[in-house]
Design a protein around this motif. Sequence first.
Motif, PDB file in Angstrom:
ATOM      1  N   ARG A  95       0.714   4.768   1.384  1.00  0.00           N
ATOM      2  CA  ARG A  95      -0.048   5.387   2.466  1.00  0.00           C
ATOM      3  C   ARG A  95       0.266   6.876   2.549  1.00  0.00           C
ATOM      4  NH1 ARG A  95      -2.246   1.577   5.852  1.00  0.00           N
ATOM      5  NH2 ARG A  95      -1.638  -0.547   5.289  1.00  0.00           N
ATOM      6  N   SER A  96      -0.666   7.591   3.091  1.00  0.00           N
ATOM      7  CA  SER A  96      -0.461   9.026   3.195  1.00  0.00           C
ATOM      8  C   SER A  96       0.676   9.346   4.163  1.00  0.00           C
ATOM      9  CB  SER A  96      -1.731   9.709   3.707  1.00  0.00           C
ATOM     10  OG  SER A  96      -1.417  11.054   4.009  1.00  0.00           O
ATOM     11  N   GLU A 120      -7.749  -2.490   4.005  1.00  0.00           N
ATOM     12  CA  GLU A 120      -6.829  -3.413   3.331  1.00  0.00           C
ATOM     13  C   GLU A 120      -7.515  -4.731   2.991  1.00  0.00           C
ATOM     14  OE1 GLU A 120      -6.278  -1.927   6.222  1.00  0.00           O
ATOM     15  OE2 GLU A 120      -4.475  -0.680   6.035  1.00  0.00           O
ATOM     16  N   GLY A 164      -0.846   7.487   7.219  1.00  0.00           N
ATOM     17  CA  GLY A 164      -1.009   6.038   7.124  1.00  0.00           C
ATOM     18  C   GLY A 164      -2.253   5.615   6.375  1.00  0.00           C
ATOM     19  N   GLN A 165      -3.089   6.566   5.994  1.00  0.00           N
ATOM     20  CA  GLN A 165      -4.308   6.184   5.267  1.00  0.00           C
ATOM     21  C   GLN A 165      -3.933   5.594   3.905  1.00  0.00           C
ATOM     22  OE1 GLN A 165      -7.261   9.303   4.778  1.00  0.00           O
ATOM     23  NE2 GLN A 165      -8.615   7.925   3.655  1.00  0.00           N
ATOM     24  N   PRO A 166      -4.494   4.441   3.534  1.00  0.00           N
ATOM     25  CA  PRO A 166      -4.165   3.829   2.251  1.00  0.00           C
ATOM     26  C   PRO A 166      -4.690   4.665   1.075  1.00  0.00           C
ATOM     27  CG  PRO A 166      -5.345   2.266   3.670  1.00  0.00           C
ATOM     28  CD  PRO A 166      -5.420   3.614   4.325  1.00  0.00           C
ATOM     29  N   VAL A 224      -6.727  13.041   2.016  1.00  0.00           N
ATOM     30  CA  VAL A 224      -6.317  12.108   3.077  1.00  0.00           C
ATOM     31  C   VAL A 224      -6.439  12.831   4.410  1.00  0.00           C
ATOM     32  CG1 VAL A 224      -4.767  10.661   1.717  1.00  0.00           C
ATOM     33  CG2 VAL A 224      -3.889  12.761   2.761  1.00  0.00           C
ATOM     34  N   SER A 255      -2.462   1.978  11.154  1.00  0.00           N
ATOM     35  CA  SER A 255      -3.713   1.601  10.501  1.00  0.00           C
ATOM     36  C   SER A 255      -4.649   0.757  11.356  1.00  0.00           C
ATOM     37  CB  SER A 255      -3.430   0.892   9.172  1.00  0.00           C
ATOM     38  OG  SER A 255      -2.858  -0.376   9.414  1.00  0.00           O
ATOM     39  N   GLU A 277       2.974  -0.389   9.774  1.00  0.00           N
ATOM     40  CA  GLU A 277       1.624  -0.238   9.225  1.00  0.00           C
ATOM     41  C   GLU A 277       0.574  -0.499  10.295  1.00  0.00           C
ATOM     42  OE1 GLU A 277       2.241  -2.963   5.722  1.00  0.00           O
ATOM     43  OE2 GLU A 277       1.062  -1.412   4.709  1.00  0.00           O
ATOM     44  N   PHE A 281       0.820  -1.208   0.000  1.00  0.00           N
ATOM     45  CA  PHE A 281       0.000   0.000   0.000  1.00  0.00           C
ATOM     46  C   PHE A 281       0.855   1.260   0.000  1.00  0.00           C
ATOM     47  CE2 PHE A 281      -3.022  -3.147   1.343  1.00  0.00           C
ATOM     48  CZ  PHE A 281      -4.209  -2.729   0.762  1.00  0.00           C
TER      49      PHE A 281
END
Lengths: 162, 783
Positions: free
Chosen positions: B41-42, B265, B111-113, B107, B292, B288, B39
């Motif tokens: 991630r932000s 996810e 950690g945002q996908p 975002v 997340s 992660e 992923f």
Amino acid sequence: MANVTITVNGKSESREVEDRTLLVHFLRDHLGLTGTHVGCDTSQCGACVVHMDGIAVKSCTVLAAAADGAQVVTIEGLADGDELHPMQAAFRENHGLQCGFCTPGMIMTAVDMVQRHGGNLDEKTVRHELEGNYCRCTGYHNIVKAILDASGKMGSAQQAAE
Amino acid sequence: MGMEGIGARVTRKEDKRFITGRGRYTDDMTVPGMAHAGFVRSPHAHAKIKSIDTTAASAKPGVIKILTGAELAADGIGNLICGWMIHSKDGSPMNMGAYPALAQEVVRHVGQPVVVVVAETAAQARDAADAVAIEWEELPAVVDVTKAIADGAPQLHPEATNNLIYDWEIGEGAAVDSAIAGAAHVTKLDITNNRLIPNAIEPRAALGVYDPAEEHYTLWTTSQNPHVARLVMSAFYNVAPEHKLRVIAPDVGGGFGSKIYIYPEEIVCLWASKRSGVPVKWVADRSESFMSDAHGRDHVTHAELAFDADNRMVGLKVDTIANFGAYMSLFSSAVPTYLYATLLSGQYVIPAIHCNVRAVYTNTVPVDAYRGAGRPEATYVLERLVETAARELGVSPAELRRKNFITEFPYQTPVIMAYDAGGYEASLDAAMKAADYQGFAARRADAEKRGKRRGIGMSCYIEACGIAPSQAVGSLGAGVGLWESAEVRVNPVGTIEVLTGSHSHGQSHETTFAQLVSDRLGIPVDNVSVVHGDTDKVQFGMGTYGSRSGAVGMSAIAKALDKVETKVRTIAAHLLEASESDVEIADGEVRIAGTDKKLGWHEVCLAAYTAHNLPADLEPGLKEGAFYDPTNFTFPAGCYICEVEVDPDTGKTEIVQFVAADDFGRLINPMVVEGQVHGGVAQGVGQALLEGCVYDQENGQLVSATYNDYSMPRAGDLPSFDVSTTETLCPGNPLGMKGCGEAGAIGSPPAVINAITDALGNNDLTMPATPQKVWQLAQSAAG
Ligand code: FES
Ligand code: FES
């Protein structure tokens, strides 16, 4: 790519692996020995502990290439056929595991601990020695109990053998 | 079978595979052709996505597919939901912002996908993810709840003005105000309940497999409730219709709440499997997980507890702001409302209680239930207040509690809950005795001679477990019913499979559920297998959380066993020509009371399947199912006492004694129960002494994002615990059980903080009580 030969649980295993392959991935992905777990990416949880040439190591922190020629024992290789290693038995007898995820690393660490201390362990030492292993389920209470229990039994077995 | 039945310390059936390395966790699964997801991630707490360029990433070795939020939206994959509707006190529904599985346009937390890369190996997927170029426009971020609701704060969602999700209340505000106005003494506290990161040692993982021929999906995932995952993915996220989706939660390495939710996810792995044409696996690395997995707690509270001249509690007023993070997670809305404010009466008669809760968005990871979920926060508020009040009033903390205990049941609190049974004095007495409470003064004097400050602290907690009567939770806004199902399949040879909707991720169900069967039917636990965690095998189930597997899950099994027994009686009475009411089932035999007529258990089972000689109209076979809907919550309660020594020179706190006396109702396996308490206490002590999620206040970066920065208890941080139980049976379920999974995490934090503040003679301490904070207080107390 690197050609790597490692003796795992008594069996010689040769594989061609990417240079960056870690020992834990060699065991899990190339040999299918999934008993060794990965719980972190900073070498702190101890879920991945195996024995390499008789010493406990975090297999997430050893390159497979660096283990070339080594003797590795994983949790799958600890029991003698159907007979559990005393440490395995002690974890079961003392409810030293709940979800079981930390357990392989805990047991491999504990066996090494007892071997180094020759069965002369007390609670304080065990707790200190476990500083490289996280468990989120048991609060360590029964893990410590299990190790002390097995330490007594392994100690007397060692003495008897001598 | 007393040796293996209810109340026996049976060693666990599941252990052998775990201690020999044969556990099967999601990451251990491989299927042919399997690819891996990585992923993107932000890196920002709050930003607009201006563009996404995947050209360079696509050219990387091994890359199969790269997918973004635009494709997700084009395929009609639905936004993540919060499944519990809360209405604000003005009657308006909660303000829920959109939560897509892959970010679209904006975002809102680090950690945002944002993008998923599917590649042949996990390493290749990560390498390619690193090569995805995203142009960002950074936006101002806010992580602190008080700042988030202030004027001019950055706004997260257009739906939530001033970031306010809801402004909710419970209880009679006017009654409490007048109680406080007329009180002889009012204790006031400002309380922070620190944000925690659950950190099950097995990271979350998912393996999605799409079969184009059958148009069928399979998902292996680290879930505490696979059926709920299937339902939500099907009904709300449009990933696949329910009958075309199989969810399997195999061995799961701890959950503590964090594996209840259906995360982006998991949705993406399933969807990406169809999109890319290969099975897609993802395993979180620990970093992660930190950014997340749903976090826990994070409350800011002002509370006042009023007493009359006789030191009786007359009113409790609580004002809480709860941090929800950037999106509403699946059960987030229920945690600071019905799982928190309804427990504020604790073990005490408090005639008037009012609680106001504001739920607030911030640019942080979503917050949801974590071991205890709302109840630790309530217990912390109340037990810090009571202990502080005792100090202010100059009375014994134990006796102040005792004086205010509820002693008659059922007891209706002013905040919905009706306690059915309890014996609070018994657990208080048991804990005080085990802790040698009377001898504390001498131990303190001795510590003083060694230059240490010794303190003792207490906490009398209550919790509501076994969530919960479906109709009741429905009326409070829950989107699901909270019953449980079970099926008991008796094989022709008399061995048994129990299929349960509960899920074990450390709770020992394979053993304790078998003990129940053994107890009822008199067959060895080794002849009973427990099947769980697979939607193709178990018809439906609500899963395991809120300490519900015993009180609800086992009650369903008990109900199914009732039906099995009834049929066995009918068959045996027919075969032995006796009356059904005389049939006894025990010790592996089916006997006719007062005669020597009997059959082996297996003989009756075989007769059910041969069907050569059954009563007319009786169906062959022996398999019964049941759904059990609880009639009430259960109310475990107990008393925890913590004794500490603080080194004023280093600020280090050592827990020298920790005593837990719990009332869990009937125990199935005391060994397992003690283990649950040990683990819960360790997490509670972790919250009190070590654990705290830290965000950078300016840029919203997650500072505590590895085990280097987030301090979880290690073996050396903890003592061995003194754990015992007292017993009042729960009248609401057939087994009299209450639930033990969360108590430790609920009861322990206030006991620890009460002990340290006692040692320091200074009440101004926030969790986690790090050596730095404790040292500063010790120094100021010394000065
Ligand atoms: S995986 Fe955590 S220390 Fe090796
Ligand atoms: S048993 Fe679950 S992490 Fe140790």
